[in-house]
Design a protein around this motif. Structure first.
Motif, PDB file in Angstrom:
ATOM      1  N   THR A  77      40.680  38.781  41.483  1.00 35.22           N
ATOM      2  CA  THR A  77      40.856  38.439  42.890  1.00 35.22           C
ATOM      3  C   THR A  77      40.353  39.656  43.661  1.00 35.22           C
ATOM      4  OG1 THR A  77      43.059  39.397  43.210  1.00 35.22           O
ATOM      5  CG2 THR A  77      42.962  37.151  42.316  1.00 35.22           C
ATOM      6  N   ALA A  78      40.533  39.656  44.963  1.00 31.89           N
ATOM      7  CA  ALA A  78      40.119  40.808  45.766  1.00 31.89           C
ATOM      8  C   ALA A  78      40.926  42.050  45.421  1.00 31.89           C
ATOM      9  CB  ALA A  78      40.268  40.485  47.245  1.00 31.89           C
ATOM     10  N   ARG A  79      42.126  41.890  44.865  1.00 30.21           N
ATOM     11  CA  ARG A  79      42.965  43.066  44.622  1.00 30.21           C
ATOM     12  C   ARG A  79      43.470  43.235  43.195  1.00 30.21           C
ATOM     13  NH1 ARG A  79      47.512  40.850  48.629  1.00 30.21           N
ATOM     14  NH2 ARG A  79      48.394  39.245  47.294  1.00 30.21           N
ATOM     15  N   ALA A  80      43.168  42.291  42.303  1.00 24.72           N
ATOM     16  CA  ALA A  80      43.689  42.375  40.941  1.00 24.72           C
ATOM     17  C   ALA A  80      42.648  41.878  39.943  1.00 24.72           C
ATOM     18  CB  ALA A  80      44.957  41.539  40.817  1.00 24.72           C
ATOM     19  N   VAL A  81      42.778  42.362  38.685  1.00 21.13           N
ATOM     20  CA  VAL A  81      41.859  41.969  37.615  1.00 21.13           C
ATOM     21  C   VAL A  81      42.691  41.569  36.391  1.00 21.13           C
ATOM     22  CG1 VAL A  81      39.931  42.695  36.154  1.00 21.13           C
ATOM     23  CG2 VAL A  81      40.154  43.631  38.470  1.00 21.13           C
ATOM     24  N   TYR A  82      42.331  40.439  35.788  1.00 20.59           N
ATOM     25  CA  TYR A  82      42.964  39.953  34.572  1.00 20.59           C
ATOM     26  C   TYR A  82      42.129  40.477  33.414  1.00 20.59           C
ATOM     27  CZ  TYR A  82      45.115  36.420  31.448  1.00 20.59           C
ATOM     28  OH  TYR A  82      45.797  35.762  30.442  1.00 20.59           O
ATOM     29  N   ILE A  83      42.710  41.397  32.650  1.00 19.34           N
ATOM     30  CA  ILE A  83      41.953  42.055  31.584  1.00 19.34           C
ATOM     31  C   ILE A  83      42.482  41.665  30.215  1.00 19.34           C
ATOM     32  CG2 ILE A  83      41.292  44.017  33.029  1.00 19.34           C
ATOM     33  CD1 ILE A  83      43.468  45.623  31.448  1.00 19.34           C
ATOM     34  N   GLU A  84      41.604  41.846  29.233  1.00 15.17           N
ATOM     35  CA  GLU A  84      41.938  41.604  27.830  1.00 15.17           C
ATOM     36  C   GLU A  84      41.498  42.829  27.055  1.00 15.17           C
ATOM     37  OE1 GLU A  84      41.077  37.778  25.444  1.00 15.17           O
ATOM     38  OE2 GLU A  84      39.318  39.064  25.142  1.00 15.17           O
ATOM     39  N   TRP A  85      42.338  43.276  26.115  1.00 16.33           N
ATOM     40  CA  TRP A  85      41.956  44.390  25.248  1.00 16.33           C
ATOM     41  C   TRP A  85      42.600  44.175  23.893  1.00 16.33           C
ATOM     42  CZ3 TRP A  85      45.833  44.409  28.691  1.00 16.33           C
ATOM     43  CH2 TRP A  85      47.054  44.954  28.323  1.00 16.33           C
ATOM     44  N   ASP A  86      42.041  44.851  22.901  1.00 11.10           N
ATOM     45  CA  ASP A  86      42.522  44.718  21.531  1.00 11.10           C
ATOM     46  C   ASP A  86      43.181  46.006  21.081  1.00 11.10           C
ATOM     47  OD1 ASP A  86      41.443  42.085  21.117  1.00 11.10           O
ATOM     48  OD2 ASP A  86      39.467  43.027  21.072  1.00 11.10           O
TER      49      ASP A  86
END
Length: 107
Positions: A77-86
């Motif tokens: 979004t303009a203010r948040a990021v949905y991240i994935e990591w291992d």
């Protein structure tokens, strides 16, 4: 990410709060999960879902420590990021956009 491909692909948009945190099942090893932004912090905003994940570095907060992880941005979004990591399995969480920098695994 191929810029021509990204330009031609239609944006997929979903409400941010529908993308929930994910934690691997590590059996009997009980470690506290990282903090993910709450629905209230996400603010009922629409998130753009990446047509291809974007390599990033991101600061992820755990109860006792913050960790800079290499991962992939899956949505934002303009203010948040949905991240994935291992790390001993796949994790997903929402973090503030200011905690994320492009780069990472192949950048």
């Amino acid at each position: 990410m191929d810029s021509d491909k990204a330009r031609d692909a239609p944006d997929t948009r979903v409400y941010a709060e529908t993308l929930k945190p994910v934690e691997p099942d590590n059996g009997i090893e009980q470690t506290p999960p990282p903090f993910s932004l709450t629905d209230a912090e996400l603010g009922r905003l629409l998130a753009t879902v990446a047509t291809e994940p974007v390599d990033v570095f991101a600061w992820v907060r755990y109860p006792a420590v913050s960790v800079n992880v290499q991962g992939r941005a899956l949505a934002w979004t303009a203010r948040a990021v949905y991240i994935e990591w291992d790390h001993r399995g796949t994790h997903r969480a929402w973090v503030w956009a200011s905690a994320v920098q492009r780069g990472g695994l192949s950048g």
